[in-house]
Design an enzyme around this catalytic site. Structure first.
Site, short mmCIF file in Angstrom:
data_model
loop_
_atom_site.label_atom_id
_atom_site.label_comp_id
_atom_site.label_asym_id
_atom_site.label_seq_id
_atom_site.Cartn_x
_atom_site.Cartn_y
_atom_site.Cartn_z
N THR A 149 0.82 -1.22 0.00
CA THR A 149 0.00 0.00 0.00
C THR A 149 0.86 1.27 0.00
O THR A 149 1.99 1.26 0.50
CB THR A 149 -0.90 -0.01 1.25
N ASP A 150 0.26 2.35 -0.48
CA ASP A 150 0.96 3.65 -0.43
C ASP A 150 1.11 4.18 1.00
O ASP A 150 1.89 5.09 1.25
CB ASP A 150 0.25 4.69 -1.31
N GLU A 151 0.36 3.58 1.95
CA GLU A 151 0.43 4.08 3.33
C GLU A 151 1.81 3.88 3.95
O GLU A 151 2.12 4.51 4.96
CB GLU A 151 -0.62 3.39 4.21
N TYR A 176 -1.45 -0.41 11.27
CA TYR A 176 -1.69 -1.09 9.99
C TYR A 176 -0.55 -0.79 9.02
O TYR A 176 0.06 -1.70 8.43
CB TYR A 176 -3.02 -0.63 9.38
N LYS A 183 2.32 -3.31 7.26
CA LYS A 183 2.52 -3.48 5.81
C LYS A 183 3.98 -3.12 5.45
O LYS A 183 4.61 -3.81 4.65
CB LYS A 183 1.55 -2.60 5.01
N ASN A 200 -5.58 4.34 -2.52
CA ASN A 200 -6.92 3.93 -2.04
C ASN A 200 -7.80 3.40 -3.15
O ASN A 200 -8.06 4.11 -4.12
CB ASN A 200 -7.64 5.13 -1.41
N ARG A 249 -6.60 11.68 -0.48
CA ARG A 249 -6.27 10.32 -0.92
C ARG A 249 -6.34 10.28 -2.45
O ARG A 249 -7.12 11.02 -3.05
CB ARG A 249 -7.28 9.31 -0.33
P1 NAD Z 1 -10.13 -6.60 2.78
O1 NAD Z 1 -10.04 -6.25 4.22
O2 NAD Z 1 -11.37 -6.29 2.02
O3 NAD Z 1 -9.89 -8.18 2.60
C1 NAD Z 1 -8.85 -8.85 3.26
C2 NAD Z 1 -9.06 -10.34 3.03
O4 NAD Z 1 -7.97 -11.04 3.67
C3 NAD Z 1 -10.35 -10.87 3.68
O5 NAD Z 1 -11.00 -11.75 2.79
C4 NAD Z 1 -9.85 -11.62 4.92
O6 NAD Z 1 -10.69 -12.69 5.30
C5 NAD Z 1 -8.49 -12.10 4.44
N1 NAD Z 1 -7.55 -12.35 5.56
C6 NAD Z 1 -7.25 -11.51 6.59
N2 NAD Z 1 -6.34 -12.10 7.40
C7 NAD Z 1 -6.06 -13.32 6.86
C8 NAD Z 1 -5.19 -14.37 7.23
N3 NAD Z 1 -4.44 -14.31 8.34
N4 NAD Z 1 -5.15 -15.47 6.45
C9 NAD Z 1 -5.91 -15.56 5.32
N5 NAD Z 1 -6.76 -14.60 4.94
C10 NAD Z 1 -6.83 -13.47 5.70
O7 NAD Z 1 -8.85 -5.98 2.10
P2 NAD Z 1 -8.67 -5.22 0.72
O8 NAD Z 1 -9.07 -3.82 0.89
O9 NAD Z 1 -9.25 -6.04 -0.35
O10 NAD Z 1 -7.07 -5.24 0.61
C11 NAD Z 1 -6.38 -6.36 0.05
C12 NAD Z 1 -4.90 -6.10 0.08
O11 NAD Z 1 -4.60 -4.91 -0.65
C13 NAD Z 1 -4.32 -5.88 1.47
O12 NAD Z 1 -3.06 -6.49 1.54
C14 NAD Z 1 -4.20 -4.36 1.58
O13 NAD Z 1 -3.17 -4.01 2.46
C15 NAD Z 1 -3.87 -4.00 0.16
N6 NAD Z 1 -4.30 -2.66 -0.27
C16 NAD Z 1 -5.57 -2.22 -0.05
C17 NAD Z 1 -5.96 -0.96 -0.51
C18 NAD Z 1 -7.36 -0.44 -0.33
O14 NAD Z 1 -7.60 0.73 -0.63
N7 NAD Z 1 -8.31 -1.23 0.13
C19 NAD Z 1 -5.02 -0.16 -1.18
C20 NAD Z 1 -3.73 -0.63 -1.37
C21 NAD Z 1 -3.38 -1.88 -0.92
O1 DAU Z 2 -4.02 4.15 0.82
C1 DAU Z 2 -4.30 2.78 0.75
C2 DAU Z 2 -5.06 2.38 1.99
O2 DAU Z 2 -6.37 2.92 1.86
C3 DAU Z 2 -5.13 0.88 2.22
O3 DAU Z 2 -3.83 0.39 2.43
C4 DAU Z 2 -6.01 0.56 3.41
O4 DAU Z 2 -6.16 -0.85 3.56
C5 DAU Z 2 -7.37 1.18 3.20
O5 DAU Z 2 -8.17 0.96 4.34
C6 DAU Z 2 -7.23 2.68 2.94
O6 DAU Z 2 -6.79 3.37 4.11
P1 DAU Z 2 -7.41 4.79 4.53
O7 DAU Z 2 -7.24 4.96 5.98
O8 DAU Z 2 -6.92 5.86 3.63
O9 DAU Z 2 -8.95 4.50 4.14
P2 DAU Z 2 -10.32 4.80 4.87
O10 DAU Z 2 -11.40 4.46 3.91
O11 DAU Z 2 -10.38 4.20 6.24
O12 DAU Z 2 -10.26 6.37 5.05
C7 DAU Z 2 -10.11 7.22 3.92
C8 DAU Z 2 -10.07 8.66 4.41
O13 DAU Z 2 -11.36 9.00 4.92
C9 DAU Z 2 -9.10 8.87 5.55
O14 DAU Z 2 -8.52 10.17 5.42
C10 DAU Z 2 -9.97 8.82 6.80
C11 DAU Z 2 -11.29 9.36 6.30
N1 DAU Z 2 -12.49 8.81 6.98
C12 DAU Z 2 -12.63 7.47 7.04
C13 DAU Z 2 -13.74 6.91 7.65
C14 DAU Z 2 -13.89 5.39 7.74
C15 DAU Z 2 -13.45 9.67 7.49
O15 DAU Z 2 -13.32 10.91 7.41
N2 DAU Z 2 -14.55 9.12 8.08
C16 DAU Z 2 -14.73 7.76 8.21
O16 DAU Z 2 -15.75 7.32 8.78
#
Ligand code: NAD
Ligand code: DAU
Length: 342
Positions: free
Chosen positions: A124-126, A149, A153, A178, A213
Site C-alpha cells: 500500500t501507499d500508506e 496497519y 505493511k 486507495n 487520498r
Molecule cells: P479486505 O479487508 O477487504 O480483505 C482482506 C481479506 O484477507 C479478507 O477476505 C480476509 O478474510 C483475508 N484475511 C485476513 N487475514 C487473513 C489471514 N491471516 N489469512 C488468510 N486470509 C486473511 O482488504 P482489501 O481492501 O481487499 O485489501 C487487500 C490487500 O490490498 C491488502 O493487503 C491491503 O493491504 C492492500 N491494499 C488495499 C488498498 C485499499 O484501498 N483497500 C489499497 C492498497 C493496498
Molecule cells: O491508501 C491505501 C489504503 O487505503 C489501504 O492500504 C487501506 O487498507 C485502506 O483501508 C485505505 O486506508 P485509509 O485509511 O486511507 O482508508 P479509509 O477508507 O479508512 O479512510 C479514507 C479517508 O477517509 C481517511 O482520510 C480517513 C477518512 N475517513 C474514514 C472513515 C472510515 C473519514 O473521514 N470518516 C470515516 O468514517
C-alpha cells in the site's frame, strides 16, 4: 497458469479473482482465505461451480498449514490477505502483526521452498506515510508508516525485500493507493458514506475533511497486478495510483450529490489519531515499464460504485446484518479444495 490467491474473499481479492478468470480462460485460481469479518464469499458466488476456481479456508500465519498448501504446484502467488482497516489497527494492532507480518513471512517461506516462479506481494501507499502538498512518493522514498496497519505493511514489505536480496526469490511488491468499487466492506470511507446516506444517517467526516487520498477504481488496480504478474521485474517495487489526490470532503459531497441527499448529513467528528494528511504517488515506473495506465476516472468510478451499491441491496443487507458470515457453512462444509479439479 495455476495461481494461489490469498485474501480472495475480500474487496480487492474478489475483484481480482473474477477479473483474472474472466480474462484468462486457460488459467486457474485457488483462493485461500481465513474468512475474517472482511471475507465475504458471496463476492465470488458467480464462480462457485466454475471448475477453474476453488476455495480453501485457512490462515496465512499458520506456517504448517501453509507449507501443506504448497504440496500442490503453483506457478505464482498473489498475496492480498491482510488486516486492512486503519481504525481497527488503532483500536488494537496484534492481528495486524500476526496476519500481515508473520503471515507474509510464512507464505514467502513456503512459496520459496516450493520454488514458485512469481510472487506478488500486494502492499500500500500508506507505507510512505503522510506527504506534503505537491510531494509524491516514488518507490525508493523512505518508509515512514504512521498507523499500526501501515507499520505492519511496511514490515511485510521489508521481509519481501529480504527474500529477493537473500534468496533471489522472485517477489514483486506493489504499493497501490486507495481503492474503491464493488464489494468493498462498508467500513471504508466510500461504501460507508454510501450505505449510511441511503439510510439518511449522519456521515462522520474526520477532522476538517481535507485529508487527501488518490482514489483508484479497483478494476484498474486488478489490471495492474495482472500486468505485473507477467511483465513485472522480480525484486522490484511498483507504485500503482490514479494520480489525482482529492480531499475526503470532496468525495463525500460528490457521493451525496449522486444519491440526491442533502449536505446536512455531513457531521464533522474527532480526527483519527495520527491521521495521515496526504498520500500521493509517483507512478512513472509502472507506466514506463509496462502498458498499464488507469482507465477509469473518478467521476465514472464513483458513478459505477454508487450504481453497484444501489443495485445490490441484498448484499448490503446481508453484510450489515452479519448474515454473510454464514455463507461458508451453507456452501462449503463438506467441501475441500482439490487442485486436481482446477
Ligand atoms: P479486505 O479487508 O477487504 O480483505 C482482506 C481479506 O484477507 C479478507 O477476505 C480476509 O478474510 C483475508 N484475511 C485476513 N487475514 C487473513 C489471514 N491471516 N489469512 C488468510 N486470509 C486473511 O482488504 P482489501 O481492501 O481487499 O485489501 C487487500 C490487500 O490490498 C491488502 O493487503 C491491503 O493491504 C492492500 N491494499 C488495499 C488498498 C485499499 O484501498 N483497500 C489499497 C492498497 C493496498
Ligand atoms: O491508501 C491505501 C489504503 O487505503 C489501504 O492500504 C487501506 O487498507 C485502506 O483501508 C485505505 O486506508 P485509509 O485509511 O486511507 O482508508 P479509509 O477508507 O479508512 O479512510 C479514507 C479517508 O477517509 C481517511 O482520510 C480517513 C477518512 N475517513 C474514514 C472513515 C472510515 C473519514 O473521514 N470518516 C470515516 O468514517
Amino acid at each position: 497458469m495455476k495461481i494461489l490467491v490469498t485474501g480472495g474473499a475480500g474487496f480487492i481479492g474478489s475483484n481480482f479473482v473474477r477479473h483474472f478468470l474472466q480474462n484468462r480462460p486457460d488459467d486457474a485460481v485457488l483462493n485461500l482465505d481465513k474468512l475474517t469479518y472482511a471475507g465475504n464469499l458471496e463476492n465470488l458466488d458467480s464462480l462457485r461451480s466454475v471448475s477453474r476456481y476453488d476455495f480453501l479456508r485457512g490462515d496465512v500465519s499458520d506456517a504448517d498449514f501453509i507449507r501443506s498448501v504448497f504440496e500442490k504446484p503453483f506457478d505464482a502467488v498473489v498475496h492480498f490477505a491482510a488486516e486492512t482497516h486503519v481504525d481497527r489497527s488503532i483500536a488494537g494492532g496484534r492481528e495486524f502483526i500476526e496476519s500481515n507480518v508473520l503471515g507474509t513471512y510464512a507464505l514467502l517461506d513456503a512459496a520459496r521452498r516450493a520454488r514458485v516462479q512469481r510472487f506478488i506481494h500486494v502492499s500500500t501507499d500508506e507505507v510512505y506515510g503522510s506527504l506534503q502538498p505537491g510531494e509524491t512518493a516514488h518507490e525508493n522514498s523512505p518508509l515512514q508508516p504512521n498507523s499500526p496497519y501501515a507499520a505492519s505493511k511496511a514490515s511485510s514489505d521489508l521481509v519481501a525485500r529480504s527474500f529477493w536480496s537473500t534468496y533471489r526469490f522472485p517477489v514483486i511488491t506493489t504499493r497501490c493507493s486507495n481503492n474503491y468499487g464493488p464489494c468493498q466492506f462498508p467500513e471504508k470511507l466510500i461504501p460507508l458514506m454510501i450505505t449510511r446516506a441511503l439510510r439518511d444517517e449522519k456521515l462522520p467526516v474526520y477532522g476538517d475533511g481535507l485529508n487527501e487520498r488518490d482514489w483508484i477504481f479497483v478494476e484498474d488496480h486488478c489490471r495492474a497486478i495482472e500486468t505485473l504478474l507477467t511483465s513485472g521485474r522480480p525484486g522490484e517495487v511498483y507504485n500503482i495510483g490514479f494520480g489525482e489526490p482529492v480531499a475526503n470532503l470532496e468525495i463525500v459531497r460528490a457521493l451525496l450529490r449522486s444519491l440526491n441527499k442533502p449536505e446536512s448529513l455531513v457531521e464533522f467528528v474527532a480526527d483519527r489519531p495520527g491521521h495521515d494528511r496526504r498520500y500521493a504517488l509517483d507512478t512513472r515506473k509502472i507506466r514506463a515499464e509496462t502498458e498499464w495506465k488507469p482507465a477509469v476516472g473518478l467521476a465514472e468510478g464513483l458513478a459505477r460504485t454508487v450504481e453497484w451499491y444501489l443495485s445490490h441491496p441484498g448484499w448490503v443487507e446481508r453484510v450489515t446484518s452479519g448474515e454473510y458470515l454464514n455463507y461458508y457453512d451453507k456452501f462449503y462444509t463438506r467441501r475441500r479444495a482439490t487442485l486436481a479439479e482446477i
